[in-house]
Structure formats: structure tokens, C-alpha cells
Design an enzyme around this catalytic site. Structure first.
Site, PDB file in Angstrom:
ATOM      1  N   LEU A 133      41.157  95.463 -61.018  1.00  0.00           N
ATOM      2  CA  LEU A 133      40.772  95.850 -59.672  1.00  0.00           C
ATOM      3  C   LEU A 133      41.973  96.419 -58.914  1.00  0.00           C
ATOM      4  O   LEU A 133      41.914  97.519 -58.381  1.00  0.00           O
ATOM      5  CB  LEU A 133      40.182  94.656 -58.927  1.00  0.00           C
ATOM      6  CG  LEU A 133      39.806  94.870 -57.463  1.00  0.00           C
ATOM      7  CD1 LEU A 133      38.734  95.961 -57.328  1.00  0.00           C
ATOM      8  CD2 LEU A 133      39.305  93.565 -56.835  1.00  0.00           C
ATOM      9  N   GLU A 135      45.535  98.077 -57.691  1.00  0.00           N
ATOM     10  CA  GLU A 135      46.280  99.288 -58.029  1.00  0.00           C
ATOM     11  C   GLU A 135      47.618  99.266 -57.305  1.00  0.00           C
ATOM     12  O   GLU A 135      47.821  98.444 -56.406  1.00  0.00           O
ATOM     13  CB  GLU A 135      45.474 100.525 -57.640  1.00  0.00           C
ATOM     14  CG  GLU A 135      44.166 100.651 -58.412  1.00  0.00           C
ATOM     15  CD  GLU A 135      43.380 101.909 -58.094  1.00  0.00           C
ATOM     16  OE1 GLU A 135      42.284 102.054 -58.645  1.00  0.00           O
ATOM     17  OE2 GLU A 135      43.875 102.735 -57.295  1.00  0.00           O
ATOM     18  N   SER A 140      45.473  94.049 -51.525  1.00  0.00           N
ATOM     19  CA  SER A 140      44.553  93.353 -50.626  1.00  0.00           C
ATOM     20  C   SER A 140      43.433  94.274 -50.150  1.00  0.00           C
ATOM     21  O   SER A 140      42.295  93.838 -49.957  1.00  0.00           O
ATOM     22  CB  SER A 140      45.320  92.802 -49.418  1.00  0.00           C
ATOM     23  OG  SER A 140      46.263  91.824 -49.835  1.00  0.00           O
ATOM     24  N   GLY A 347      69.249  67.053 -58.522  1.00  0.00           N
ATOM     25  CA  GLY A 347      69.916  68.098 -59.292  1.00  0.00           C
ATOM     26  C   GLY A 347      69.217  68.396 -60.602  1.00  0.00           C
ATOM     27  O   GLY A 347      69.149  69.556 -61.037  1.00  0.00           O
ATOM     28  N   GLU A 370      44.311  86.721 -56.852  1.00  0.00           N
ATOM     29  CA  GLU A 370      42.908  86.581 -56.424  1.00  0.00           C
ATOM     30  C   GLU A 370      42.765  86.622 -54.906  1.00  0.00           C
ATOM     31  O   GLU A 370      41.931  85.928 -54.332  1.00  0.00           O
ATOM     32  CB  GLU A 370      42.299  85.266 -56.961  1.00  0.00           C
ATOM     33  CG  GLU A 370      42.379  85.097 -58.462  1.00  0.00           C
ATOM     34  CD  GLU A 370      41.434  86.012 -59.215  1.00  0.00           C
ATOM     35  OE1 GLU A 370      40.786  86.852 -58.582  1.00  0.00           O
ATOM     36  OE2 GLU A 370      41.369  85.894 -60.438  1.00  0.00           O
ATOM     37  N   THR A 372      45.620  87.212 -51.542  1.00  0.00           N
ATOM     38  CA  THR A 372      46.696  86.406 -50.972  1.00  0.00           C
ATOM     39  C   THR A 372      46.123  85.348 -50.037  1.00  0.00           C
ATOM     40  O   THR A 372      44.987  85.457 -49.564  1.00  0.00           O
ATOM     41  CB  THR A 372      47.670  87.282 -50.170  1.00  0.00           C
ATOM     42  OG1 THR A 372      46.979  87.803 -49.018  1.00  0.00           O
ATOM     43  CG2 THR A 372      48.207  88.442 -51.007  1.00  0.00           C
TER      44      THR A 372
END
Length: 390
Positions: A133, A135, A140, A347, A370, A372
Site C-alpha cells: 500500500l 509509497e 499516512s 548497564g 499499520e 502511525t
């Protein structure tokens, strides 16, 4: 590394079959996935043999119909399987979620002929899928995608670039959303593209903060020819296909997030019980005990939220709002819990000798994929307060 099987999560599973299934998943995860997870992640190795094993065991088609090779399990069960796999190795849990997402278009919108022809191999025939989906310029804002499919007789010719594709370059099939009409959501159509289609190529995998064993890559479509028989759904219906899949996919990400958070808590608990300071285990100190209590509470709340959404889905009721809430809360929880787990280990938590730092790096991506978490908040607000004023 913590032996998670020593203190398994108590689960409410609806049937004896589901309980037996879960026993199989736990055994497989501890025997085949856990021993190699840290080494393979460090070396950016994708465990294709594990996915072949999952396919043979019937675990790549759990929520789909038995008629086509699926497991016919409710989402309530499927998501808990995802959680268990993700707790063992996120590359595997999220990979199963992505594969399930890639199968959704054919399973939910395909013709009878398409389901009969493709689903058995997709669900239990050893194939691995990916979902295309996003690109480079439309993440979004998915409705603004530019990859285009042009009709040529009985075929469609696809040109463009997809980005951030999990399993990009190694998948056997891709569910691809491409523009076949005008601007906006109504001009998009879904296609099922074979992984070996001429003109389809993958860029080098992205160099990521975490989930290094899971390849994420751009896909380039250069005159990729797909027969109309591989168009899924009606022409122009693709965005609805995508949104339908994403609601379910968000629940998959929520379950994976709780798995990572649970693994981090397990690691912190074992370390806190063993680590001695000032003559006693650090788990005896109130400040740390309260931190562990908060971590456990957040995990339980997240698990309850994604399961409540899953039960709505299983009942055939609307669940989009709850899916967005679950994705938002569970992934934010994973980020907080894994950060706190690193703090508990001090640590040592900052070194690769312990898995806490890997969990923390992996949790971050779950707030992004999926949709933001900022997009999730927009979705939730629209359900609660209505659309924004123009």
C-alpha cells in the site's frame, strides 16, 4: 535469555481445540524459534524455514475458512498466537501478521474462483505474502498513492514504486493497491501479483533500527503485466479493500506489541530476582517493584483491549474504533515497558548480551507500522467527536 516457557501467560481460550493449538505454538516457538532468535537478528537473517514450518503446521491461515485450507479460528485465538510468536521473535510474529493481511483481499473480496485457485497455496502451501500500500510519497496519506495500473486488453500493466514493504523481495505473492482511475480513494484497485512477475524488482533492504531479520524494501513495478483474473474486488474498490484489511492488521500489530512487552517484562523479572545489591535482590526494593507492577498492569490492560476488539470482530460487530485504540495503546505500552526493562537491567540492559535492548529497538517500529499512532488518534477522535470541521 529468559526462558519464557517457565512462566507462561495464563490465557482464556474458548475451546479445547484452541488450547491444544496453543500448546503446539508454544512448543514450536521454544524449540524452533527461540534458540536462534538473537543470533539471526544480529546477522539480519530471515528465518524462511520457520515460515515453511508454520505453514505445514497450519499456522499461516488460522483466521480463514477450512474450505480453503485455513484454520477457522476466531480472531480471539489467532491474535494470542501472534502474541506468543512475537514474544519469542518479533520478525516471526509480525511476519505472520503481514502474511495474514496479504491474504485478506482474496479471502474477503475475491470471487469463488479466485479463492479456490489461490487460497490453499497461500494459507497452507508454503507461500509467503506481502502487502503493498505505502509509497515513497504516500504513507499516512495512502489515498494519494501514485502506482498506476492501466488496462490493456485482458491484462493490467502496473508501473510505480511501493515502499516499506515487509517481505519485499522475498514474498511469493503481493497484494498490490494501484491507481486505475482518477485522484483520491475511489480511483484505486487491488491486484494479486506473483512474486516472480516479469518487471517486478526489489531494492536493497532498508537498514533498520530493529527487526533486522525481517527484510523491508522498496518494490519497483516496471510494466508488470497482471491478468484481469488477478484483479481482486471491483475496479475502484481497492481503497475499501485496503481499509478492511488494515482494521484487522492493526489488531495483529497490537497483539505483537503485547508479545514484545511481555518478553521484556519476563526478562526484567528474572534479572531483578537474580541481581543482588546491598545484600539482597533488587526486586526487594520498592521503587523497582512499583516499576514492575506498572509494567505488568499495562500489559494486562493492552491484552484485554485487543481481545475485546477481537471479540467484536468475531461477533460481526463494528470494531474499527477499538482496533485503532488497541493498536495505539498496545504499541505505546510496548515502547514504555521495553524502555523500563532496559532500565531495570541497568548497564546490562544497554548491551546486546541481554535481549532487553533488542526488545526496545523492535518496539519502536510498532508505533509506526499499520498507521502511525498519530493516525490512530485521528481515527479514534473521528469516532468519538465526528469528522473535523472543514
Amino acid at each position: 535469555m529468559t526462558d519464557r516457557a517457565a512462566q507462561p501467560v495464563e490465557r482464556q481460550l474458548p475451546t479445547e481445540e484452541a488450547r491444544d493449538l496453543f500448546g503446539l505454538v508454544r512448543e514450536l516457538a521454544q524449540r524452533e524459534i527461540a534458540p536462534h532468535a538473537a543470533e539471526e537478528e544480529a546477522e539480519s537473517r530471515f528465518p524462511r524455514e520457520v515460515f515453511s514450518l508454520l505453514s505445514e503446521a497450519g499456522l499461516l491461515g488460522l483466521p480463514y475458512e477450512e474450505e480453503y485450507g485455513g484454520g477457522a479460528q476466531p480472531y480471539e485465538v489467532y491474535l494470542q498466537v501472534l502474541e506468543e510468536l512475537a514474544a519469542t521473535r518479533l520478525t516471526v510474529g509480525l511476519g505472520v501478521s503481514v502474511h495474514t493481511l496479504a491474504c485478506h483481499a482474496v479471502a474477503a473480496f475475491g470471487t469463488k474462483e479466485q479463492r479456490t485457485e489461490h487460497l490453499p497455496a497461500m494459507l497452507g502451501g508454503g507461500l509467503l505474502g506481502a502487502y503493498c500500500l505505502s509509497e515513497p510519497a504516500s504513507g499516512s496519506d495512502a489515498a494519494s498513492l501514485r502506482t498506476r495500473a492501466v488496462r490493456d486488453g485482458d491484462d493490467w500493466v502496473i508501473d510505480g514504486t511501493k515502499a516499506w514493504i515487509t517481505h519485499g523481495g522475498i514474498a511469493d505473492f503481493y497484494t498490490v493497491l494501484a491507481r486505475t482511475g482518477g485522484e483520491g480513494a475511489k480511483g484505486i484497485t487491488a491486484f494479486l501479483v506473483p512474486g516472480d512477475a516479469p518487471g517486478l524488482s526489489a531494492a536493497a533492504p532498508e537498514r533498520k533500527m530493529g527487526m533486522k531479520g525481517s527484510p523491508t524494501a522498496q518494490l519497483h513495478f516496471d510494466g508488470v503485466r497482471v491478468p484481469d483474473a488477478r484483479r481482486v474486488g471491483d475496479e475502484g474498490q481497492g481503497f475499501a479493500v485496503a481499509l478492511s484489511a488494515l482494521d484487522s492488521g492493526r489488531l495483529g500489530i497490537a497483539a505483537c506489541a503485547i508479545g514484545v512487552a511481555q518478553a521484556a517484562l519476563d526478562e526484567a523479572l528474572v534479572y531483578a530476582a537474580d541481581r543482588q545489591q546491598f545484600g539482597r535482590p533488587i526486586a526487594d526494593f520498592q521503587g523497582l517493584r512499583f516499576m514492575l507492577a506498572d509494567m505488568g498492569t499495562q500489559i494486562e490492560a493492552g491484552r484485554a483491549l485487543y481481545l475485546a476488539a477481537a471479540r467484536l470482530r468475531d461477533a460481526g460487530l463494528p470494531f474499527s474504533k477499538q482496533a485503532a485504540m488497541a493498536k495505539l495503546f498496545c504499541t505505546d505500552t510496548a515502547m514504555k515497558v521495553t524502555t523500563d526493562a532496559v532500565q531495570v537491567l541497568g548497564g546490562y540492559g544497554y548491551t546486546a548480551d541481554f535481549p532487553a535492548e533488542r526488545y526496545m529497538r523492535e518496539a519502536k517500529v510498532l508505533q509506526i507500522v499499520e498507521g502511525t499512532n498519530q493516525i490512530q488518534r485521528m481515527v479514534i477522535a473521528r469516532h468519538l467527536a465526528g469528522p473535523e470541521s472543514s
